[in-house]
Design a protein around this motif. Structure first.
Motif, PDB file in Angstrom:
ATOM      1  N   PHE A   7       3.683   0.857   5.798  1.00  0.00           N
ATOM      2  CA  PHE A   7       3.534   2.044   4.907  1.00  0.00           C
ATOM      3  C   PHE A   7       3.910   3.331   5.209  1.00  0.00           C
ATOM      4  O   PHE A   7       4.647   3.493   3.542  1.00  0.00           O
TER       5      PHE A   7
ATOM      6  N   CYS B  12       7.646   2.483   3.023  1.00  0.00           N
ATOM      7  CA  CYS B  12       7.339   2.963   2.098  1.00  0.00           C
ATOM      8  C   CYS B  12       7.671   3.261   1.664  1.00  0.00           C
ATOM      9  O   CYS B  12       8.052   3.995   0.606  1.00  0.00           O
ATOM     10  N   PHE B  13       6.318   4.396   1.661  1.00  0.00           N
ATOM     11  CA  PHE B  13       5.977   5.468   1.344  1.00  0.00           C
ATOM     12  C   PHE B  13       7.236   6.749   1.123  1.00  0.00           C
ATOM     13  O   PHE B  13       7.478   7.275   0.055  1.00  0.00           O
TER      14      PHE B  13
ATOM     15  N   HIS C 108       0.708   3.639  -2.465  1.00  0.00           N
ATOM     16  CA  HIS C 108       0.549   5.400  -2.620  1.00  0.00           C
ATOM     17  C   HIS C 108       1.140   6.406  -3.219  1.00  0.00           C
ATOM     18  O   HIS C 108       2.010   7.297  -3.833  1.00  0.00           O
ATOM     19  N   ALA C 109       2.721   5.619  -2.844  1.00  0.00           N
ATOM     20  CA  ALA C 109       3.732   7.027  -3.159  1.00  0.00           C
ATOM     21  C   ALA C 109       3.656   6.839  -5.054  1.00  0.00           C
ATOM     22  O   ALA C 109       3.911   7.947  -5.288  1.00  0.00           O
ATOM     23  N   ARG C 110       3.871   5.756  -5.585  1.00  0.00           N
ATOM     24  CA  ARG C 110       3.786   5.602  -6.786  1.00  0.00           C
ATOM     25  C   ARG C 110       2.345   6.655  -7.891  1.00  0.00           C
ATOM     26  O   ARG C 110       2.618   7.284  -8.773  1.00  0.00           O
TER      27      ARG C 110
ATOM     28  N   ALA D 296       0.723  -0.738   0.144  1.00  0.00           N
ATOM     29  CA  ALA D 296      -0.450  -0.077  -0.242  1.00  0.00           C
ATOM     30  C   ALA D 296       0.471   1.522   0.242  1.00  0.00           C
ATOM     31  O   ALA D 296       0.588   2.003  -0.889  1.00  0.00           O
ATOM     32  N   GLY D 297       2.382   1.075   1.286  1.00  0.00           N
ATOM     33  CA  GLY D 297       2.980   1.982   0.571  1.00  0.00           C
ATOM     34  C   GLY D 297       3.190   2.653  -0.452  1.00  0.00           C
ATOM     35  O   GLY D 297       3.837   3.721  -0.752  1.00  0.00           O
ATOM     36  N   LEU D 298       3.713   1.697  -0.655  1.00  0.00           N
ATOM     37  CA  LEU D 298       4.527   1.369  -2.497  1.00  0.00           C
ATOM     38  C   LEU D 298       2.930   2.322  -3.977  1.00  0.00           C
ATOM     39  O   LEU D 298       4.003   3.108  -4.321  1.00  0.00           O
TER      40      LEU D 298
END
Lengths: 100, 142
Positions: B19, B22-23, A73-75, A69-71
């Protein structure tokens, strides 16, 4: 079917049979303490030690879901930012804006 | 039940932590800052990994393009004032858009290999959108 002991003798033996367990005054207390131990809330660390598979699975799934989810969202944010800027960049060079 | 709840709560914390990490690792701060301040030069720098020399060369190209575009736009406005034929207007408009497309190709040629293609893929769809939305003379009628 044949029995080696005659029926009368067997009945007599059963009639005479008496179970005499040794006296144990602590028995009742021990039973109750075991019941209490089973129903009392256990420490989480003890729980994790006794249930390693579900606990580790929950953490692994959480780690995986959070990372993905973090990756993502960043993308998505980078794509959104890039799209906004590309649109703005083209707009600054758009002849229609220059004739206004 | 209580321990299950604690496990789920801890798993949620792990999820939030993963999250965040990684963000933070993947997040392009420079690009986001450029988007907030609408800084297209910073966008070119952050998105296409351009150095100062390349950015200066692009700025020079952009200056030359602006002069050409101003001339074309002036010609177009004059054509509208003297009520030129629609054919002439369309020709001027398409020249303007063609010039814009050529400018983007010139800018792409200054970029490192691979980045130029990415740049064209980013901007050309919006040029197509300009064409779809209507040509400059349509706007001048307002």
């Amino acid at each position: 079917m044949s029995y080696s002991v005659p029926e009368d003798a067997l009945l007599r033996r059963l009639k005479d049979f008496r179970l005499r367990p040794p006296r144990d005054p602590e028995f009742r207390c021990r039973v109750w303490s075991r019941i209490k131990a089973c129903t009392a809330p256990t420490n989480w660390f003890a729980y994790a030690r006794t249930h390693p598979l579900p606990v580790c699975s929950a953490f692994a799934i959480a780690l995986l879901v959070g990372s993905i989810a973090g990756l993502a969202h960043a993308r998505a944010q980078a794509e959104r930012d890039s799209g906004t800027l590309a649109k703005s960049y083209v707009r600054t060079l758009d002849p229609r804006n220059r004739t206004q | 039940m209580r321990n299950l709840g604690i496990t789920l709560a801890l798993a949620s914390v792990v999820c939030a932590f993963a999250f965040g990490i990684c963000f933070a690792v993947k997040h392009n701060r420079e690009l986001h800052q450029a988007a907030i301040s609408n800084d297209t030069r910073a966008w070119l720098h952050a998105e296409f990994h351009l150095n100062d020399g390349q950015l200066a060369a692009i700025a020079k190209l952009q200056g030359a393009y602006s002069l050409r575009c101003d001339e074309k736009c002036a010609a177009m406005m004059s054509a509208r004032r003297r009520a030129a034929s629609p054919h002439e207007l369309r020709q001027l408009e398409s020249q303007c858009l063609e010039d814009m497309r050529r400018h983007f190709q010139d800018v792409a040629a200054l970029m490192p290999p691979g980045e130029g293609e990415r740049y064209l893929a980013s901007v050309l769809p919006y040029v197509a959108a300009v064409e779809d939305a209507g040509t400059p003379s349509v706007r001048l009628e307002h």
